[in-house]
Design an enzyme around this catalytic site. Structure first.
Site, PDB file in Angstrom:
ATOM      1  N   GLY A  29      47.949  40.225  36.267  1.00  0.00           N
ATOM      2  CA  GLY A  29      47.105  39.317  35.496  1.00  0.00           C
ATOM      3  C   GLY A  29      46.824  38.054  36.278  1.00  0.00           C
ATOM      4  N   ASN A  30      46.192  37.104  35.612  1.00  0.00           N
ATOM      5  CA  ASN A  30      45.954  35.815  36.270  1.00  0.00           C
ATOM      6  C   ASN A  30      46.115  34.696  35.254  1.00  0.00           C
ATOM      7  OD1 ASN A  30      43.238  35.147  35.087  1.00  0.00           O
ATOM      8  ND2 ASN A  30      42.722  37.077  36.090  1.00  0.00           N
ATOM      9  N   ARG A  31      46.007  33.466  35.715  1.00  0.00           N
ATOM     10  CA  ARG A  31      46.367  32.319  34.884  1.00  0.00           C
ATOM     11  C   ARG A  31      45.207  31.721  34.112  1.00  0.00           C
ATOM     12  NH1 ARG A  31      50.230  29.193  39.036  1.00  0.00           N
ATOM     13  NH2 ARG A  31      48.901  27.495  38.318  1.00  0.00           N
ATOM     14  N   SER A  32      44.094  32.436  34.012  1.00  0.00           N
ATOM     15  CA  SER A  32      42.967  31.898  33.254  1.00  0.00           C
ATOM     16  C   SER A  32      43.380  31.638  31.802  1.00  0.00           C
ATOM     17  CB  SER A  32      41.818  32.904  33.278  1.00  0.00           C
ATOM     18  OG  SER A  32      40.800  32.476  32.406  1.00  0.00           O
ATOM     19  N   ALA A  97      37.778  35.202  34.468  1.00  0.00           N
ATOM     20  CA  ALA A  97      38.487  35.479  35.713  1.00  0.00           C
ATOM     21  C   ALA A  97      38.739  36.983  35.752  1.00  0.00           C
ATOM     22  CB  ALA A  97      39.795  34.699  35.763  1.00  0.00           C
TER      23      ALA A  97
END
Ligand code: C5P
Length: 226
Positions: A29-32, A97
């Site tokens: 995942g990512n931090r968006s 993102a």
């Protein structure tokens, strides 16, 4: 009260991050946070647009009043829903993102740690670039807006990278954020530049994500009127 200058416009906004599964319990995942995309959807609805918000994973956020919310998880799901909604849209803003890569193989069972086997290696495959596909399939007159988060490096400044990305992606407007040093991600404020395909460049002063959203819709409005 805000102007109702987007009345009659159908807009699609993507927000948040995608999750790319690795096994039944794990993902990349990512931090968006989704805050910028939600602000774009909220401001557009307040200014009279008909809004579809395609949201990946976000922190807990209030649903933007007046927008149709469609939730997705993976880049592939976001691709399907965005393309479907884009068929009926005057404007598409890709603030999400989207993961550039996904695990090449999805394990059907939880990957175990074992003492008699080497540690696993994750191989990644490239995800489709939804923004680039939107540009390729663009409807006549449709306005397409991309986002870019860049840092300066030995190859060029944040602006250099943003200009190159605008050309590469072929969108009409690119919202360029300088990132690194705690900027843009997971915070309330955002600053950057709005780069247009005709070469126009405007700084976006540091302000709330709602203020940045207002600047984006102002630019989109001008684009449509010209
Ligand atoms: O190339 P980069 O990921 O920096 O581009 C960011 C822009 O492209 C954003 O507007 C993002 O929503 C979009 N994007 C996309 N599909 C991807 C990766 C990024 O639409 N697979």
């Amino acid at each position: 009260a805000l102007p109702r200058d987007l009345e009659g416009l159908r807009v699609v906004v993507s927000a948040g991050g995608t999750r790319e599964p690795l096994d039944p319990v794990r993902y990349l995942g990512n931090r968006s946070s989704g805050k910028q995309g939600y602000a774009l959807a909220r401001v557009a609805a307040q200014r009279g647009a008909e809004v579809t918000l395609v949201a990946g994973h976000t922190v807990e956020l209030p649903e933007p009043a007046g927008a149709v919310l469609r939730r997705v998880s993976t880049a592939e799901q976001m691709r399907e829903v965005v393309h479907e909604a884009a068929k009926e849209a005057d404007v598409v803003v890709m603030a999400a993102a989207v993961a550039d890569f996904r695990p090449a193989n999805l394990s059907g069972h939880k990957i175990k740690k074992t003492d008699d086997q080497p540690d696993p290696v994750i191989t990644l495959s490239r995800n489709p670039d939804i923004l680039a596909e939107l540009v390729t399939n663009r409807l006549p007159g449709q306005v397409i807006v991309g986002f870019a988060a860049e840092t300066g490096d030995e190859r060029g400044s944040v602006l250099d990278h943003g200009r190159a990305k605008l050309r590469r992606k072929g969108c009409d407007l690119l919202v360029l954020n300088a990132v690194g040093d705690g900027r843009a991600f997971e915070v309330e404020e955002n600053a950057g530049w709005l780069l247009a395909a005709d070469g126009t460049e405007r700084p976006i002063p540091l302000g709330s994500k709602a203020q940045l959203a207002a600047a984006v819709w102002d630019a989109v409005g001008e684009f449509i009127r010209h």
